[in-house]
Design a protein around this motif. Structure first.
Motif, mmCIF file in Angstrom:
data_model
loop_
_atom_site.group_PDB
_atom_site.id
_atom_site.type_symbol
_atom_site.label_atom_id
_atom_site.label_comp_id
_atom_site.label_asym_id
_atom_site.label_seq_id
_atom_site.Cartn_x
_atom_site.Cartn_y
_atom_site.Cartn_z
ATOM 1 N N UNK A 58 17.006 13.907 -27.773
ATOM 2 C CA UNK A 58 15.891 14.955 -28.184
ATOM 3 C C UNK A 58 14.857 14.872 -26.963
ATOM 4 N N UNK A 59 14.331 15.982 -26.678
ATOM 5 C CA UNK A 59 13.322 15.877 -25.590
ATOM 6 C C UNK A 59 12.077 16.570 -25.880
ATOM 7 N N UNK A 60 10.781 16.270 -25.311
ATOM 8 C CA UNK A 60 9.652 17.041 -25.313
ATOM 9 C C UNK A 60 9.711 18.282 -24.447
ATOM 10 N N UNK A 61 8.417 18.692 -24.063
ATOM 11 C CA UNK A 61 7.975 19.673 -23.451
ATOM 12 C C UNK A 61 8.586 19.435 -21.748
ATOM 13 N N UNK A 62 9.673 20.160 -21.352
ATOM 14 C CA UNK A 62 10.175 20.164 -20.077
ATOM 15 C C UNK A 62 9.242 20.411 -18.985
ATOM 16 N N UNK A 63 8.835 21.555 -19.291
ATOM 17 C CA UNK A 63 7.482 22.394 -18.419
ATOM 18 C C UNK A 63 7.947 22.484 -16.915
ATOM 19 N N UNK A 64 9.301 22.742 -17.029
ATOM 20 C CA UNK A 64 10.191 23.356 -15.455
ATOM 21 C C UNK A 64 10.246 22.119 -14.879
ATOM 22 N N UNK A 65 10.251 20.879 -15.376
ATOM 23 C CA UNK A 65 10.587 19.489 -14.551
ATOM 24 C C UNK A 65 12.077 19.225 -14.611
ATOM 25 N N UNK A 106 5.300 12.614 -17.652
ATOM 26 C CA UNK A 106 3.661 12.453 -17.758
ATOM 27 C C UNK A 106 3.502 11.212 -17.007
ATOM 28 N N UNK A 107 2.334 11.288 -16.451
ATOM 29 C CA UNK A 107 1.859 10.059 -15.797
ATOM 30 C C UNK A 107 1.467 8.783 -16.599
ATOM 31 N N UNK A 108 1.339 8.985 -17.973
ATOM 32 C CA UNK A 108 0.919 7.809 -18.770
ATOM 33 C C UNK A 108 2.223 7.357 -19.315
ATOM 34 N N UNK A 109 3.280 7.629 -19.056
ATOM 35 C CA UNK A 109 4.625 7.185 -19.323
ATOM 36 C C UNK A 109 4.911 7.183 -20.921
ATOM 37 N N UNK A 110 4.317 8.247 -21.721
ATOM 38 C CA UNK A 110 4.584 8.292 -22.886
ATOM 39 C C UNK A 110 6.177 8.709 -22.925
ATOM 40 N N UNK A 111 6.543 8.425 -24.223
ATOM 41 C CA UNK A 111 7.979 8.657 -24.392
ATOM 42 C C UNK A 111 8.340 10.162 -24.667
ATOM 43 N N UNK A 112 9.220 10.465 -23.710
ATOM 44 C CA UNK A 112 9.602 12.066 -23.723
ATOM 45 C C UNK A 112 11.101 12.276 -24.115
ATOM 46 N N UNK A 113 11.912 11.413 -24.119
ATOM 47 C CA UNK A 113 13.224 11.215 -24.346
ATOM 48 C C UNK A 113 13.550 10.367 -25.625
ATOM 49 N N UNK A 114 14.200 10.839 -26.615
ATOM 50 C CA UNK A 114 14.567 10.175 -27.854
ATOM 51 C C UNK A 114 16.079 9.931 -27.935
#
Length: 498
Positions: free
Chosen positions: A10-17, A231-239
């Protein structure tokens, strides 16, 4: 033999990346083996130039995993999601649609709701309304057998999700998020609920879906909010997680409570919690179902069970069939149905003449309720579908004819079967010899393929009838054909049996 768990991402906001995301997925799969699906919530497209997307859209760059995404959350990205019912955006990337349910051949059930909450009318193209949430709840929760769903995908957080749980950090769940989604999560009881938009990672402690000592134990729900990709803070975006579909699990195993389980965040505290009060659901429209008599000679009244009114009454009413989230041309209770084409009604299914049919006896077998997937059908509905198929084979054989059954799961709403993976499109043919043919649709499949093949010179030799729109006749002519079919079919009509 134990069911092999599905391995999902599962993934959060991709925002075109897209490069960042798919390179990360490749690295994970190289290290840990392939995953079955990638589910994306939040903003899939962003404000970045379209050059990167064009490379995936045109196939220059490849997507390493079957990916399913939610729709727009703002006006700027609505243009990417032209088909409200879902469509393929690029190879291996599928837009799920505004709202609905996908069920895989394994039985995994995924409910999705695109957009952000709106209480205003008309609802913007990037939002959902109380009516949207009500329709999803009604579709699933109206049956007594409903226990919950495997996965719920939304972009906004549910309001109050932090109640009774661990801290959600800088996000105040009492002020942000959607109360409509809280209501939806309360009704659907997902085992996993994924959301995004807040640009942070939050894995809430699992919560109960039952009231201790007052209700039978039910499975717990895990809510996971994911950060934005790269994200630059290295927060988890992939689960990453593994899951066995609920319908395949042992009941005792399913309801085992995690040691850190909490109270349901959407129920009020104190005395109110003890009586099960919770966030009110948006007002729901009453589900309706109707049956009407097709036996012109005897004029018998038919009950909602499909039995003769002279029969003994049953102790309880059958459950309501699932209702559509919007207009549907095939749900029997829908005002869009052209009822003069209906030629036979059973308890769970019905027959209707095809609009602009290839022949005078070209018929459709349709479930009375709104089903997107054959694997969603209950045993009694499947049994009646098979009974109709066998009866029609006998009927056509008695008239010196052969029949072909075919089904297309591609850009269709009613009875959509998801095979192999949730959302996978397919074309299926069943011959009267017992032979079955299956084709997995990947891209740009002709919507009228089955009809075009049958109308071709090699089979029926009526190529001018390949387009149903060119074969339409007047309503009076359709009514005449329907009466003739009902009369001819009557000796085979198993719905008249006591």
């Amino acid at each position: 033999m134990a069911q092999k768990p599905l391995r999902l991402l599962a993934c959060g906001d991709v925002e075109g990346k897209f490069d960042v995301l798919f390179n990360r997925v490749r690295a994970i799969q190289k290290k840990s083996g392939n995953f079955d699906l990638l589910l994306c919530v939040g903003n899939f497209f962003g404000s970045t130039p379209d050059a990167e997307w064009e490379e995936y859209k045109t196939g220059i760059k490849k997507v390493p995993i079957q990916t399913y995404v939610l729709g727009a959350n703002n006006q700027e990205t609505v243009e990417y999601f032209q088909d409200a019912d879902g469509c393929e955006l690029a190879e291996n990337i599928t837009y799920l649609g505004r709202k609905g349910i996908f069920t895989g051949s394994s039985g995994l059930q995924i409910v999705y709701l695109s957009g952000t909450e709106s209480l205003n009318e008309p609802v913007p193209g990037y939002s959902f309304s109380p009516k949207d949430v009500s329709s999803l709840r009604t579709m699933l929760c109206s049956t007594s057998q409903f226990k919950g769903v495997d996965i719920l995908l939304t972009s906004p957080w549910p309001k109050y999700v932090g109640n009774f749980g661990n801290s959600s950090g800088e996000v105040d769940s009492k002020k942000c998020g959607s109360a409509l989604i809280s209501s939806l999560a309360t009704g659907l009881k997902p085992r996993y609920h994924f959301a995004a938009l807040e640009k942070t990672y939050y894995e809430r402690l699992p919560y109960r879906n039952h009231i201790v000592l007052q209700e039978n134990a039910q499975h717990a729900t895990r809510f996971i909010a994911l950060a934005n990709v790269g994200n630059p803070e290295k927060k988890k975006y992939l689960y990453a997680f593994s899951i066995v579909p609920m319908k395949l699990m042992d009941a005792a195993e399913l309801v085992k409570q995690p040691p850190d389980v909490t109270e349901n965040p959407y129920r009020k505290s104190g005395k109110e919690a003890s009586v099960g009060k919770q966030i009110p659901a948006p007002e729901e429209e009453a589900a309706c179902q109707f049956f009407f008599d097709l036996n012109e000679k005897q004029g018998r009244k038919r009950s909602s069970t499909g039995r003769d009114s002279k029969s003994s009454p049953l102790p309880k009413q059958p459950r309501k069939p699932p209702q559509p989230p919007g207009p549907c041309w095939f749900c029997l209770a829908s005002p869009e149905v052209e009822k003069h084409l209906v030629v036979n009604i059973g308890t769970h299914c019905y027959l209707a003449l095809a609009k602009g049919g290839l022949s005078d006896d070209h018929v459709l077998i349709l479930p009375i309720g709104h089903y997107q997937s054959v694997v969603e059908l209950s045993a009694e509905v499947v049994e009646e579908v098979e009974k109709y198929k066998a009866t029609l084979r006998r009927f056509f054989k008695s008239r010196g004819k052969r029949c072909v059954l075919f089904e297309r799961n591609y850009k269709s709403h009613h009875l959509q079967l998801q095979i192999a993976q949730p959302g996978a499109a397919y074309f299926y043919v069943e011959l009267d010899t017992g032979e079955k043919l299956f084709h997995r649709i990947k891209k740009n499949f002709p919507l009228q393929f089955g009809r075009e093949v049958l109308a071709s010179e090699a089979i029926l030799n009526i190529p001018d009838k390949s387009d149903w729109r060119q074969c339409q006749i007047s309503k009076e002519e359709e009514e005449t054909l329907a009466r003739c079919f009902r009369k001819d079919f009557e000796p085979f009509d198993f719905t008249l049996d006591d």
